[in-house]
Design a protein around this motif. Structure first.
Motif, PDB file in Angstrom:
ATOM      1  N   SER A 160       0.849  -1.182   0.000  1.00 23.22           N
ATOM      2  CA  SER A 160       0.000   0.000   0.000  1.00 23.22           C
ATOM      3  C   SER A 160       0.889   1.237   0.000  1.00 23.22           C
ATOM      4  CB  SER A 160      -0.933   0.003   1.213  1.00 23.22           C
ATOM      5  OG  SER A 160      -0.181   0.003   2.414  1.00 23.22           O
ATOM      6  N   ARG A 161       0.277   2.355  -0.346  1.00 19.35           N
ATOM      7  CA  ARG A 161       0.988   3.625  -0.413  1.00 19.35           C
ATOM      8  C   ARG A 161       0.159   4.666   0.319  1.00 19.35           C
ATOM      9  NH1 ARG A 161       2.324   6.487  -6.175  1.00 19.35           N
ATOM     10  NH2 ARG A 161       3.179   8.411  -5.365  1.00 19.35           N
ATOM     11  N   GLY A 162       0.751   5.242   1.362  1.00 21.14           N
ATOM     12  CA  GLY A 162       0.036   6.230   2.152  1.00 21.14           C
ATOM     13  C   GLY A 162       0.016   7.594   1.488  1.00 21.14           C
ATOM     14  N   SER A 163      -0.745   8.503   2.059  1.00 26.87           N
ATOM     15  CA  SER A 163      -0.842   9.861   1.522  1.00 26.87           C
ATOM     16  C   SER A 163       0.495  10.590   1.594  1.00 26.87           C
ATOM     17  CB  SER A 163      -1.918  10.652   2.266  1.00 26.87           C
ATOM     18  OG  SER A 163      -1.601  10.715   3.644  1.00 26.87           O
ATOM     19  N   ASP A 164       1.376  10.130   2.469  1.00 29.15           N
ATOM     20  CA  ASP A 164       2.727  10.713   2.588  1.00 29.15           C
ATOM     21  C   ASP A 164       3.720  10.047   1.640  1.00 29.15           C
ATOM     22  OD1 ASP A 164       2.845   8.251   3.795  1.00 29.15           O
ATOM     23  OD2 ASP A 164       3.650   8.972   5.696  1.00 29.15           O
ATOM     24  N   ASP A 165       3.239   9.208   0.716  1.00 32.42           N
ATOM     25  CA  ASP A 165       4.037   8.468  -0.261  1.00 32.42           C
ATOM     26  C   ASP A 165       4.871   7.342   0.343  1.00 32.42           C
ATOM     27  OD1 ASP A 165       3.290   9.186  -2.754  1.00 32.42           O
ATOM     28  OD2 ASP A 165       4.969  10.522  -3.158  1.00 32.42           O
ATOM     29  N   VAL A 166       4.698   7.081   1.615  1.00 35.80           N
ATOM     30  CA  VAL A 166       5.412   5.973   2.248  1.00 35.80           C
ATOM     31  C   VAL A 166       4.690   4.681   1.904  1.00 35.80           C
ATOM     32  CG1 VAL A 166       6.041   4.911   4.457  1.00 35.80           C
ATOM     33  CG2 VAL A 166       6.353   7.367   4.115  1.00 35.80           C
ATOM     34  N   ARG A 167       5.470   3.712   1.422  1.00 31.77           N
ATOM     35  CA  ARG A 167       4.916   2.402   1.108  1.00 31.77           C
ATOM     36  C   ARG A 167       4.952   1.526   2.354  1.00 31.77           C
ATOM     37  NH1 ARG A 167       6.121   5.546  -3.301  1.00 31.77           N
ATOM     38  NH2 ARG A 167       5.250   4.656  -5.175  1.00 31.77           N
ATOM     39  N   GLU A 168       4.075   0.563   2.349  1.00 32.56           N
ATOM     40  CA  GLU A 168       4.056  -0.420   3.419  1.00 32.56           C
ATOM     41  C   GLU A 168       3.818  -1.777   2.776  1.00 32.56           C
ATOM     42  OE1 GLU A 168       2.129   0.252   7.453  1.00 32.56           O
ATOM     43  OE2 GLU A 168       0.704  -1.121   6.500  1.00 32.56           O
ATOM     44  N   VAL A 169       4.519  -2.776   3.266  1.00 31.32           N
ATOM     45  CA  VAL A 169       4.311  -4.132   2.776  1.00 31.32           C
ATOM     46  C   VAL A 169       3.867  -4.989   3.954  1.00 31.32           C
ATOM     47  CG1 VAL A 169       6.752  -4.814   3.041  1.00 31.32           C
ATOM     48  CG2 VAL A 169       5.286  -6.074   1.476  1.00 31.32           C
ATOM     49  N   ARG A 170       2.809  -5.743   3.736  1.00 34.01           N
ATOM     50  CA  ARG A 170       2.288  -6.654   4.753  1.00 34.01           C
ATOM     51  C   ARG A 170       2.621  -8.069   4.318  1.00 34.01           C
ATOM     52  NH1 ARG A 170      -0.602  -6.183   9.020  1.00 34.01           N
ATOM     53  NH2 ARG A 170      -1.139  -4.022   8.585  1.00 34.01           N
ATOM     54  N   LEU A 171       3.395  -8.763   5.147  1.00 32.09           N
ATOM     55  CA  LEU A 171       3.815 -10.132   4.859  1.00 32.09           C
ATOM     56  C   LEU A 171       2.749 -11.098   5.341  1.00 32.09           C
ATOM     57  CD1 LEU A 171       6.491  -8.383   5.319  1.00 32.09           C
ATOM     58  CD2 LEU A 171       7.592 -10.573   5.599  1.00 32.09           C
ATOM     59  N   GLN A 172       2.265 -11.936   4.423  1.00 35.66           N
ATOM     60  CA  GLN A 172       1.257 -12.922   4.758  1.00 35.66           C
ATOM     61  C   GLN A 172       1.719 -14.289   4.247  1.00 35.66           C
ATOM     62  OE1 GLN A 172      -2.742 -11.486   3.648  1.00 35.66           O
ATOM     63  NE2 GLN A 172      -1.826  -9.459   3.536  1.00 35.66           N
ATOM     64  N   PRO A 173       2.546 -14.990   5.037  1.00 31.10           N
ATOM     65  CA  PRO A 173       3.032 -16.299   4.606  1.00 31.10           C
ATOM     66  C   PRO A 173       1.949 -17.364   4.726  1.00 31.10           C
ATOM     67  CG  PRO A 173       3.874 -15.756   6.786  1.00 31.10           C
ATOM     68  CD  PRO A 173       3.078 -14.570   6.322  1.00 31.10           C
ATOM     69  N   HIS A 174       1.896 -18.236   3.743  1.00 32.45           N
ATOM     70  CA  HIS A 174       0.955 -19.354   3.735  1.00 32.45           C
ATOM     71  C   HIS A 174       1.769 -20.632   3.622  1.00 32.45           C
ATOM     72  CE1 HIS A 174      -2.680 -16.854   3.248  1.00 32.45           C
ATOM     73  NE2 HIS A 174      -1.812 -16.020   2.719  1.00 32.45           N
ATOM     74  N   GLY A 175       1.694 -21.466   4.636  1.00 37.93           N
ATOM     75  CA  GLY A 175       2.481 -22.694   4.693  1.00 37.93           C
ATOM     76  C   GLY A 175       3.602 -22.535   5.710  1.00 37.93           C
ATOM     77  N   THR A 176       3.943 -23.620   6.377  1.00 38.19           N
ATOM     78  CA  THR A 176       4.935 -23.538   7.451  1.00 38.19           C
ATOM     79  C   THR A 176       6.321 -23.134   6.956  1.00 38.19           C
ATOM     80  OG1 THR A 176       5.302 -25.922   7.272  1.00 38.19           O
ATOM     81  CG2 THR A 176       3.750 -25.177   8.961  1.00 38.19           C
ATOM     82  N   ALA A 177       6.679 -23.542   5.756  1.00 38.46           N
ATOM     83  CA  ALA A 177       8.000 -23.177   5.233  1.00 38.46           C
ATOM     84  C   ALA A 177       8.134 -21.657   5.144  1.00 38.46           C
ATOM     85  CB  ALA A 177       8.236 -23.821   3.872  1.00 38.46           C
ATOM     86  N   TRP A 178       7.102 -20.984   4.648  1.00 40.24           N
ATOM     87  CA  TRP A 178       7.157 -19.524   4.535  1.00 40.24           C
ATOM     88  C   TRP A 178       7.110 -18.859   5.900  1.00 40.24           C
ATOM     89  CZ3 TRP A 178       9.200 -16.700   1.110  1.00 40.24           C
ATOM     90  CH2 TRP A 178       9.196 -17.083  -0.234  1.00 40.24           C
ATOM     91  N   GLN A 179       6.396 -19.442   6.838  1.00 44.33           N
ATOM     92  CA  GLN A 179       6.348 -18.873   8.189  1.00 44.33           C
ATOM     93  C   GLN A 179       7.763 -18.699   8.736  1.00 44.33           C
ATOM     94  OE1 GLN A 179       3.715 -17.912  10.120  1.00 44.33           O
ATOM     95  NE2 GLN A 179       2.084 -18.542   8.749  1.00 44.33           N
ATOM     96  N   GLN A 180       8.580 -19.719   8.548  1.00 43.63           N
ATOM     97  CA  GLN A 180       9.953 -19.684   9.061  1.00 43.63           C
ATOM     98  C   GLN A 180      10.846 -18.779   8.233  1.00 43.63           C
ATOM     99  OE1 GLN A 180      10.869 -23.829   9.005  1.00 43.63           O
ATOM    100  NE2 GLN A 180       9.600 -24.283  10.784  1.00 43.63           N
ATOM    101  N   ARG A 181      10.717 -18.813   6.914  1.00 49.01           N
ATOM    102  CA  ARG A 181      11.618 -18.078   6.033  1.00 49.01           C
ATOM    103  C   ARG A 181      11.454 -16.565   6.113  1.00 49.01           C
ATOM    104  NH1 ARG A 181      10.865 -20.841   0.469  1.00 49.01           N
ATOM    105  NH2 ARG A 181      12.399 -19.364  -0.228  1.00 49.01           N
TER     106      ARG A 181
END
Length: 156
Positions: free
Chosen positions: A128-149
Motif C-alpha cells: 500500500s501507499r500512504g498519503s505521505d508516499d510511504v509504502r508499506e508491505v504486509r507479509l502474509q506467509p501461507h504454509g509452514t516453510a514460509w512462516q519460518q523463512r
C-alpha cells in the motif's frame, strides 16, 4: 504471522526486495497485491537483484510474463507475471505457471485470488501507499516453510 513493514523510500523497497530475492528458490510463489503505484514492480526489481538477475525489470503488463535468468547462470530463474489483464483460471492455466514452478521462482503482480492454487505454500505481500508516499508491505506467509523463512524479512 501477518506483519507490516514501512518502506519510506524507493531504496527501502528495493532493499527489502533484495533480501527476499536472496531467500527465493525454485518452486517459490510470491504474490504481490496492491493498487497502482504501490511499488509492486519496484519490489520485483529488488527481488531480481537479490536473485542475481541483471538487466531491466519492467512490468510485464502487455506480455503477461517475462523470464529473467541469473547473470551467473546458476540459481533459479525469475518468472515475473502481471495478472492484471487476465480474466480467470483458464488464462492462468494457459501461462503454464505450474510448470515454471519446478525450475523457477514465480512472482505474480495482481495475482491474489487467482494463482494461490498453484502451490501449497506461498507468500502474499500486500503493498500500500500512504498519503505521505510511504509504502508499506504486509507479509502474509501461507504454509509452514514460509512462516519460518520470512522471520528475517520482518526485521528491517
Amino acid at each position: 504471522m501477518d506483519r507490516a513493514i514501512r518502506l519510506p523510500l524507493e531504496a527501502d523497497t528495493l532493499e527489502f526486495g533484495r533480501r527476499l530475492g536472496a531467500l527465493l528458490r525454485a518452486g517459490d510463489l510470491v504474490l504481490l497485491d496492491g493498487p497502482l503505484g504501490a511499488g509492486k514492480t519496484v519490489l520485483t526489481r529488488g527481488i531480481a537483484a537479490g536473485m542475481g538477475v541483471s538487466g531491466r525489470i519492467t512490468s510485464p503488463t502487455f506480455v503477461l510474463a517475462r523470464v529473467h535468468r541469473p547473470a551467473s547462470g546458476t540459481g533459479p530463474a525469475l518468472v515475473h507475471v502481471d495478472a492484471y489483464r487476465l480474466g480467470g483460471l483458464d488464462e492462468i492455466d494457459d501461462l503454464d505457471l505450474d510448470t515454471d514452478l519446478t525450475e523457477a521462482a514465480v512472482v505474480v503482480e495482481w495475482g491474489a485470488g487467482l494463482v494461490e492454487r498453484l502451490a501449497d505454500s506461498f507468500l502474499l505481500l500486500g503493498l500500500s501507499r500512504g498519503s505521505d508516499d510511504v509504502r508499506e508491505v504486509r507479509l502474509q506467509p501461507h504454509g509452514t516453510a514460509w512462516q519460518q523463512r520470512v522471520q528475517g524479512l520482518a526485521v528491517a
